[in-house]
Design an enzyme around this catalytic site. Structure first.
Site, PDB file in Angstrom:
ATOM      1  N   ARG A   1     -10.656 -11.277   1.391  1.00  0.00           N
ATOM      2  CA  ARG A   1     -11.504 -12.331   0.821  1.00  0.00           C
ATOM      3  C   ARG A   1     -10.805 -13.688   0.868  1.00  0.00           C
ATOM      4  NH1 ARG A   1     -11.631  -8.930  -4.589  1.00  0.00           N
ATOM      5  NH2 ARG A   1     -11.319  -7.355  -2.975  1.00  0.00           N
TER       6      ARG A   1
ATOM      7  N   LYS B   1       0.832  -1.200   0.000  1.00  0.00           N
ATOM      8  CA  LYS B   1       0.000   0.000   0.000  1.00  0.00           C
ATOM      9  C   LYS B   1       0.870   1.254   0.000  1.00  0.00           C
ATOM     10  CE  LYS B   1      -3.848  -1.931   2.696  1.00  0.00           C
ATOM     11  NZ  LYS B   1      -4.938  -1.646   1.754  1.00  0.00           N
TER      12      LYS B   1
END
Length: 511
Positions: free
Chosen positions: A354, A280
């Site tokens: 996920r 990130k």
């Protein structure tokens, strides 16, 4: 957290209290619901005078504390503005109630009569106002006071008791209890999410679950890395392989309804998310300690369940890990095999939530055979782009379940907005090298994340809550919100009532 003693007092003897909270509409109009209080003390005349002098006009969410002469009872009268009566909204009412809680916190009030609960808002019944006041005033006691904060003077709330000028009924008493229990649960959720990730590790979340189990009688089971590898949780373990911090699968079970199939709550527990190899940007990366907001919500809901003890069965399943870049970390292009046997091509290691949730969803179904599953996760930045920070995203494979969650969100003003699922978005998850890819591109990013999870919940009623925009706030008031604990608690209590009705009907049919 200190607990407020809530009660009901329809006699409205004002001299029994040191403080009274009065709702006032625009232009200095004392709310009609306060007529009986006004008869005893002629409060409306004072409010008119304050309006005429422009000291207090009843503007929405503004407060004015009137100190009575020494020896008078009550010694304080807190006026709370609600704006124009004809345009009172849920949002305005809740903002005004929060302003009242701040004013009481900054006063010496200890024993309060709260007439805000007399106000009916839109189509809500009296119990709604009682529940919201109980929740808001109890939550106002929240104070992040972890040892890592250093020199901090914790809150010392003076408020001890609060009465509502209403005749007590079972419904109103339950509403007050629900509001208070929800606030206590939110406090735990906030504490865990606010805690730095070097303190709030997967092991700390596991310890918290164990402590909740001891306090409230929950069954708990904690799976370690070796157990999960042996079981075949290749997707979850792929995320966890990049960190030396031990991952955990944290399981809790609340049994309040005999042999009925439970509702499973699954919460994403990434205690810090660097993005892994797909690193990130550095700006605001500190906020990635909040990426375990789903896990914190499950634990907060369980605390509320422990307080309320509803007649329902609920299980909690929390996959907890860090997502770190290292020589052992998964890489874009790797293929992993999930617990369900489906293979996944990793196109972006920052789509890790996920990957851990899919194994948790499969494990929950295999282990607990739930009737329904609700997962909650700070899953996609795309959800913030779509919905902002006001409502959470909702997707489901069963519309009745979606409707029930939407209703719970409206009831608590902890709202959801439903997004679609369908084969069109499923197409975006195609992979040339595995059963599916873990991302589907920028278009519809929140929906494709939900569509990914839907592949692991085909045999059960399931709903997915994307809370990326609502679990915390940024800026100078940075901190966890405790959402969506209120909505999930409300949903479970509604399901409790539905189960009770179902069992009663079955008994009648068998008679």
């Amino acid at each position: 957290m200190k607990r407020i003693s809530f009660s009901f007092d329809a006699t409205t003897t004002l001299n029994s209290y040191d403080t009274i909270i009065l709702p006032v509409f625009a232009d200095g109009q004392l709310a009609e619901a306060c007529t009986e209080l006004d008869k005893e003390s002629n409060l409306s005349q004072m409010i008119v005078q304050l309006n005429e002098s422009a000291d207090f006009t009843g503007k929405a969410a503004k407060t004015f504390m009137v100190m009575q002469p020494s020896g008078s009872a009550p010694s304080r009268i807190l006026l709370v503005g609600l704006g124009k009566a004809e345009s009172l909204t849920t949002k305005t009412y809740l903002e005004a109630t929060k302003a009242a809680a701040v004013a009481i916190e900054n006063s010496g009030a200890q024993n309060v009569l709260n007439a805000l609960a007399l106000i009916s808002v839109q189509n809500f019944e009296q119990a709604w106002s009682v529940r919201q006041n109980s929740q808001i005033f109890q939550q106002s006691f929240y104070d992040y006071a972890h040892e890592s904060r250093g020199e901090h003077h914790p809150k010392e709330p003076k408020l001890n008791s609060m009465a509502f000028p209403l005749t007590e009924t079972v419904e109103l008493a339950n509403a007050a209890s629900q509001g208070q229990a929800t606030a206590v649960g939110m406090g735990l959720t906030q504490d865990l999410a606010n805690m730095p990730s070097n303190f709030c590790t997967p092991s700390h979340l596991a310890d918290t679950a164990i402590e909740l189990g001891k306090t409230y009688g929950f069954d708990t089971n904690i799976l370690d890395r070796e157990q999960m590898i042996e079981m075949g949780m290749g997707s979850f373990m792929a995320v966890a392989q990049g960190t030396i911090t031990p991952p955990k699968m944290i399981c809790l079970s609340y049994k309040g309804a005999g042999d009925e199939a439970p509702i499973a709550l699954v919460g994403k527990g990434v205690t810090f998310d660097t993005g892994g190899i797909s690193l990130k940007p550095g700006a605001a990366m500190d906020e990635m300690k909040y990426d375990m907001g789903g896990a914190a919500t499950v634990l907060g809901v369980f605390k509320a369940l422990g307080e309320l003890k509803p007649n329902i069965n609920v299980v909690g399943v929390i996959p907890a890990t860090e997502n770190m870049p290292s020589g052992n970390a998964i890489k874009p292009g790797d293929v992993v095999t999930s617990l369900s046997g489906q293979t996944i091509e990793i196109l972006n290691t920052d789509a890790e939530g996920r990957l851990i949730l899919c194994d948790a969803l499969t494990y929950a179904q295999q282990t607990y055979q739930p009737e329904k599953i609700v997962d909650m996760a700070t899953l996609t930045g795309a959800c913030i782009i779509a919905l902002g920070n006001h409502v959470s995203g909702l997707m489901a494979n069963d519309q009745s379940m979606a409707d029930a969650l939407l209703a719970a969100g409206q009831e608590t003003y902890d709202r959801f907005w439903q997004l679609p699922l369908g084969e069109e978005w499923d197409e975006q998850l195609k992979s040339n090298f595995a059963d599916m890819a873990n991302i589907g591109g920028r278009a519809g990013g929140t929906i494709t994340a939900g569509q990914f999870l839907a592949r692991f919940t085909k045999e059960v009623k399931w709903a997915h809550l994307d809370i990326a925009g609502t679990a915390w706030v940024s800026g100078d008031k940075k901190g966890a919100t405790g959402r969506p604990v209120p909505a999930v608690v409300q949903y479970l209590l509604t399901e409790t009532e539905n189960l009770r009705s179902k069992l009663e009907n079955n008994d009648a049919d068998n008679y």
